[in-house]
Motif scaffolding. Structure first.
Motif, PDB file in Angstrom:
ATOM      1  N   SER A 101       0.835  -1.196   0.000  1.00 21.34           N
ATOM      2  CA  SER A 101       0.000   0.000   0.000  1.00 21.34           C
ATOM      3  C   SER A 101       0.874   1.251   0.000  1.00 21.34           C
ATOM      4  CB  SER A 101      -0.897   0.027   1.230  1.00 21.34           C
ATOM      5  OG  SER A 101      -1.816  -1.034   1.172  1.00 21.34           O
ATOM      6  N   ILE A 102       0.328   2.292  -0.597  1.00 26.91           N
ATOM      7  CA  ILE A 102       1.017   3.584  -0.618  1.00 26.91           C
ATOM      8  C   ILE A 102       0.107   4.678  -0.080  1.00 26.91           C
ATOM      9  CG2 ILE A 102       2.523   3.014  -2.569  1.00 26.91           C
ATOM     10  CD1 ILE A 102       0.502   5.056  -4.121  1.00 26.91           C
ATOM     11  N   SER A 103       0.732   5.703   0.410  1.00 22.10           N
ATOM     12  CA  SER A 103       0.064   6.937   0.812  1.00 22.10           C
ATOM     13  C   SER A 103       1.026   8.053   0.430  1.00 22.10           C
ATOM     14  CB  SER A 103      -0.215   6.931   2.313  1.00 22.10           C
ATOM     15  OG  SER A 103      -0.855   8.122   2.701  1.00 22.10           O
ATOM     16  N   VAL A 104       0.653   8.834  -0.587  1.00 30.44           N
ATOM     17  CA  VAL A 104       1.562   9.804  -1.185  1.00 30.44           C
ATOM     18  C   VAL A 104       0.902  11.182  -1.212  1.00 30.44           C
ATOM     19  CG1 VAL A 104       2.829  10.407  -3.287  1.00 30.44           C
ATOM     20  CG2 VAL A 104       2.571   8.016  -2.635  1.00 30.44           C
ATOM     21  N   THR A 105       1.654  12.183  -0.777  1.00 31.33           N
ATOM     22  CA  THR A 105       1.143  13.555  -0.815  1.00 31.33           C
ATOM     23  C   THR A 105       1.717  14.300  -2.011  1.00 31.33           C
ATOM     24  OG1 THR A 105       2.944  14.311   0.610  1.00 31.33           O
ATOM     25  CG2 THR A 105       0.870  13.699   1.693  1.00 31.33           C
ATOM     26  N   GLY A 106       0.986  15.316  -2.427  1.00 32.41           N
ATOM     27  CA  GLY A 106       1.448  16.137  -3.525  1.00 32.41           C
ATOM     28  C   GLY A 106       0.731  17.473  -3.553  1.00 32.41           C
ATOM     29  N   MET A 107       1.264  18.352  -4.379  1.00 34.34           N
ATOM     30  CA  MET A 107       0.658  19.668  -4.594  1.00 34.34           C
ATOM     31  C   MET A 107       0.655  19.916  -6.094  1.00 34.34           C
ATOM     32  SD  MET A 107       2.538  21.836  -1.604  1.00 34.34           S
ATOM     33  CE  MET A 107       1.564  23.289  -1.886  1.00 34.34           C
ATOM     34  N   GLY A 108      -0.343  20.633  -6.543  1.00 37.40           N
ATOM     35  CA  GLY A 108      -0.411  20.915  -7.968  1.00 37.40           C
ATOM     36  C   GLY A 108      -1.025  22.264  -8.238  1.00 37.40           C
ATOM     37  N   MET A 109      -0.817  22.722  -9.442  1.00 36.72           N
ATOM     38  CA  MET A 109      -1.439  23.950  -9.902  1.00 36.72           C
ATOM     39  C   MET A 109      -1.830  23.730 -11.360  1.00 36.72           C
ATOM     40  SD  MET A 109      -0.195  27.907  -9.623  1.00 36.72           S
ATOM     41  CE  MET A 109       1.383  27.667 -10.418  1.00 36.72           C
ATOM     42  N   ASP A 110      -3.040  24.140 -11.689  1.00 36.16           N
ATOM     43  CA  ASP A 110      -3.548  24.009 -13.050  1.00 36.16           C
ATOM     44  C   ASP A 110      -3.986  25.364 -13.562  1.00 36.16           C
ATOM     45  OD1 ASP A 110      -3.585  21.023 -13.385  1.00 36.16           O
ATOM     46  OD2 ASP A 110      -4.877  21.176 -11.634  1.00 36.16           O
ATOM     47  N   ARG A 111      -3.764  25.586 -14.847  1.00 38.34           N
ATOM     48  CA  ARG A 111      -4.288  26.783 -15.508  1.00 38.34           C
ATOM     49  C   ARG A 111      -5.493  26.344 -16.316  1.00 38.34           C
ATOM     50  NH1 ARG A 111      -3.242  29.977 -20.176  1.00 38.34           N
ATOM     51  NH2 ARG A 111      -1.624  28.538 -20.892  1.00 38.34           N
ATOM     52  N   VAL A 112      -6.625  26.996 -16.059  1.00 35.63           N
ATOM     53  CA  VAL A 112      -7.890  26.637 -16.692  1.00 35.63           C
ATOM     54  C   VAL A 112      -8.316  27.776 -17.616  1.00 35.63           C
ATOM     55  CG1 VAL A 112     -10.298  26.017 -16.275  1.00 35.63           C
ATOM     56  CG2 VAL A 112      -8.527  25.294 -14.638  1.00 35.63           C
ATOM     57  N   VAL A 113      -8.587  27.428 -18.871  1.00 35.46           N
ATOM     58  CA  VAL A 113      -9.037  28.404 -19.863  1.00 35.46           C
ATOM     59  C   VAL A 113     -10.273  27.830 -20.562  1.00 35.46           C
ATOM     60  CG1 VAL A 113      -8.439  29.621 -21.993  1.00 35.46           C
ATOM     61  CG2 VAL A 113      -6.704  29.300 -20.221  1.00 35.46           C
ATOM     62  N   ASP A 114     -11.337  28.587 -20.563  1.00 37.36           N
ATOM     63  CA  ASP A 114     -12.584  28.173 -21.222  1.00 37.36           C
ATOM     64  C   ASP A 114     -13.057  26.801 -20.748  1.00 37.36           C
ATOM     65  OD1 ASP A 114     -12.690  30.565 -22.689  1.00 37.36           O
ATOM     66  OD2 ASP A 114     -11.474  29.710 -24.312  1.00 37.36           O
ATOM     67  N   GLY A 115     -12.923  26.559 -19.447  1.00 40.43           N
ATOM     68  CA  GLY A 115     -13.451  25.325 -18.867  1.00 40.43           C
ATOM     69  C   GLY A 115     -12.594  24.094 -19.037  1.00 40.43           C
ATOM     70  N   LYS A 116     -11.365  24.255 -19.553  1.00 43.74           N
ATOM     71  CA  LYS A 116     -10.465  23.111 -19.712  1.00 43.74           C
ATOM     72  C   LYS A 116      -9.106  23.415 -19.084  1.00 43.74           C
ATOM     73  CE  LYS A 116     -12.240  20.725 -23.733  1.00 43.74           C
ATOM     74  NZ  LYS A 116     -11.828  19.886 -24.848  1.00 43.74           N
ATOM     75  N   ILE A 117      -8.481  22.371 -18.571  1.00 49.53           N
ATOM     76  CA  ILE A 117      -7.132  22.499 -18.023  1.00 49.53           C
ATOM     77  C   ILE A 117      -6.168  22.518 -19.199  1.00 49.53           C
ATOM     78  CG2 ILE A 117      -5.361  21.436 -16.589  1.00 49.53           C
ATOM     79  CD1 ILE A 117      -7.689  20.176 -14.946  1.00 49.53           C
ATOM     80  N   GLU A 119      -2.735  23.720 -18.764  1.00 51.38           N
ATOM     81  CA  GLU A 119      -1.362  23.636 -18.289  1.00 51.38           C
ATOM     82  C   GLU A 119      -1.382  23.185 -16.837  1.00 51.38           C
ATOM     83  OE1 GLU A 119       2.586  26.426 -18.948  1.00 51.38           O
ATOM     84  OE2 GLU A 119       0.626  27.382 -18.883  1.00 51.38           O
ATOM     85  N   SER A 120      -0.421  22.329 -16.464  1.00 54.57           N
ATOM     86  CA  SER A 120      -0.377  21.798 -15.095  1.00 54.57           C
ATOM     87  C   SER A 120       1.055  21.746 -14.580  1.00 54.57           C
ATOM     88  CB  SER A 120      -0.949  20.376 -15.052  1.00 54.57           C
ATOM     89  OG  SER A 120      -2.286  20.353 -15.484  1.00 54.57           O
ATOM     90  N   TRP A 121       1.190  21.983 -13.289  1.00 60.78           N
ATOM     91  CA  TRP A 121       2.446  21.831 -12.564  1.00 60.78           C
ATOM     92  C   TRP A 121       2.151  20.935 -11.377  1.00 60.78           C
ATOM     93  CZ3 TRP A 121       0.467  26.191 -14.602  1.00 60.78           C
ATOM     94  CH2 TRP A 121       1.272  26.945 -15.472  1.00 60.78           C
ATOM     95  N   ALA A 122       3.055  20.039 -11.065  1.00 62.40           N
ATOM     96  CA  ALA A 122       2.848  19.168  -9.910  1.00 62.40           C
ATOM     97  C   ALA A 122       4.182  18.874  -9.248  1.00 62.40           C
ATOM     98  CB  ALA A 122       2.172  17.855 -10.315  1.00 62.40           C
ATOM     99  N   ASN A 123       4.113  18.669  -7.969  1.00 58.16           N
ATOM    100  CA  ASN A 123       5.264  18.228  -7.197  1.00 58.16           C
ATOM    101  C   ASN A 123       4.731  17.248  -6.177  1.00 58.16           C
ATOM    102  OD1 ASN A 123       7.578  17.914  -5.619  1.00 58.16           O
ATOM    103  ND2 ASN A 123       8.238  19.995  -6.091  1.00 58.16           N
ATOM    104  N   TRP A 124       5.136  15.996  -6.298  1.00 58.95           N
ATOM    105  CA  TRP A 124       4.626  14.970  -5.403  1.00 58.95           C
ATOM    106  C   TRP A 124       5.755  14.040  -4.988  1.00 58.95           C
ATOM    107  CZ3 TRP A 124       4.346   9.847  -7.414  1.00 58.95           C
ATOM    108  CH2 TRP A 124       4.557   9.748  -8.792  1.00 58.95           C
ATOM    109  N   ASP A 125       5.516  13.275  -3.952  1.00 61.01           N
ATOM    110  CA  ASP A 125       6.558  12.450  -3.349  1.00 61.01           C
ATOM    111  C   ASP A 125       6.756  11.141  -4.119  1.00 61.01           C
ATOM    112  OD1 ASP A 125       8.458  11.453  -1.650  1.00 61.01           O
ATOM    113  OD2 ASP A 125       7.069  11.065   0.013  1.00 61.01           O
ATOM    114  N   ALA A 126       7.269  11.246  -5.335  1.00 62.35           N
ATOM    115  CA  ALA A 126       7.499  10.068  -6.171  1.00 62.35           C
ATOM    116  C   ALA A 126       8.525   9.126  -5.530  1.00 62.35           C
ATOM    117  CB  ALA A 126       7.964  10.490  -7.565  1.00 62.35           C
TER     118      ALA A 126
END
Length: 144
Positions: A101-117, A119-126
Motif C-alpha cells: 500500500s502507498i500513501s503519497v502527498t502532492g501539490m499541484g497547480m492548473d491553468r484553466v481556460v474556457d473550462g479546460k485544463i 497547463e499543469s504543474w505538480a510536485n509529489w513524493d514520487a
C-alpha cells in the motif's frame, strides 16, 4: 471564474481519477495541454498524454483514490494539495506488482481556460512512493 475553475479541477480528480471515467479527459483536458510535472519529463503531451499517464497509474494501483485538500484559485490558476492512496497491484514502468500500500502527498497547480485544463504543474513524493513499494531505499529514520 475562480469557483468555476476549481470545479474543473475537482471534476478531473473525482470523475477521472476516482470515478475511472477516462472518456471525461477529453472534456476536461485541452488537446494541447502542457504538463510541467518533473516525473513526467519526456512523456507525451496533450490530453492523450494525460490519458496514458492516468491509465498507467490506474493499472498499477487499481484501487487508487485521491483526496483533495483545499483548493485556492486566483485568475485562471487553481492550486491545491492532495493525498493519493492505493495498493500496488500491477506493473508500473517495469516494476512488477508488490501488493504494498502507498500513501503519497502532492501539490499541484492548473491553468484553466474556457473550462479546460491547459497547463499543469505538480510536485509529489514520487521517491517516497517508490520507497513504500520497496523499489527504492527508504529514507533514514523512516518507518518500515
Amino acid at each position: 471564474m475562480s469557483e468555476a475553475n476549481k470545479a474543473v479541477v475537482r471534476r478531473f480528480i473525482e470523475e477521472v481519477w476516482n470515478g475511472r471515467n477516462l472518456d471525461a479527459i477529453d472534456e476536461i483536458i485541452s488537446a494541447d495541454h502542457v504538463d510541467h510535472d518533473p516525473a513526467r519529463a519526456g512523456t507525451p503531451g496533450g490530453s492523450a498524454g494525460v490519458r496514458a499517464f492516468v491509465e498507467m497509474y490506474l493499472k498499477a494501483f487499481p484501487d487508487a483514490h485521491i483526496e483533495l485538500g483545499e483548493l485556492i484559485a486566483e485568475g485562471d490558476l487553481v492550486a491545491g494539495s492532495w493525498l493519493a492512496t492505493g495498493t500496488h497491484q500491477g506493473d508500473l514502468m517495469g516494476m512488477p506488482a508488490t501488493g504494498k500500500s502507498i500513501s503519497v502527498t502532492g501539490m499541484g497547480m492548473d491553468r484553466v481556460v474556457d473550462g479546460k485544463i491547459v497547463e499543469s504543474w505538480a510536485n509529489w513524493d514520487a521517491l517516497g512512493m517508490l520507497g513504500q513499494i520497496g523499489v527504492a531505499p527508504a529514507p533514514a529514520g523512516a518507518a518500515a
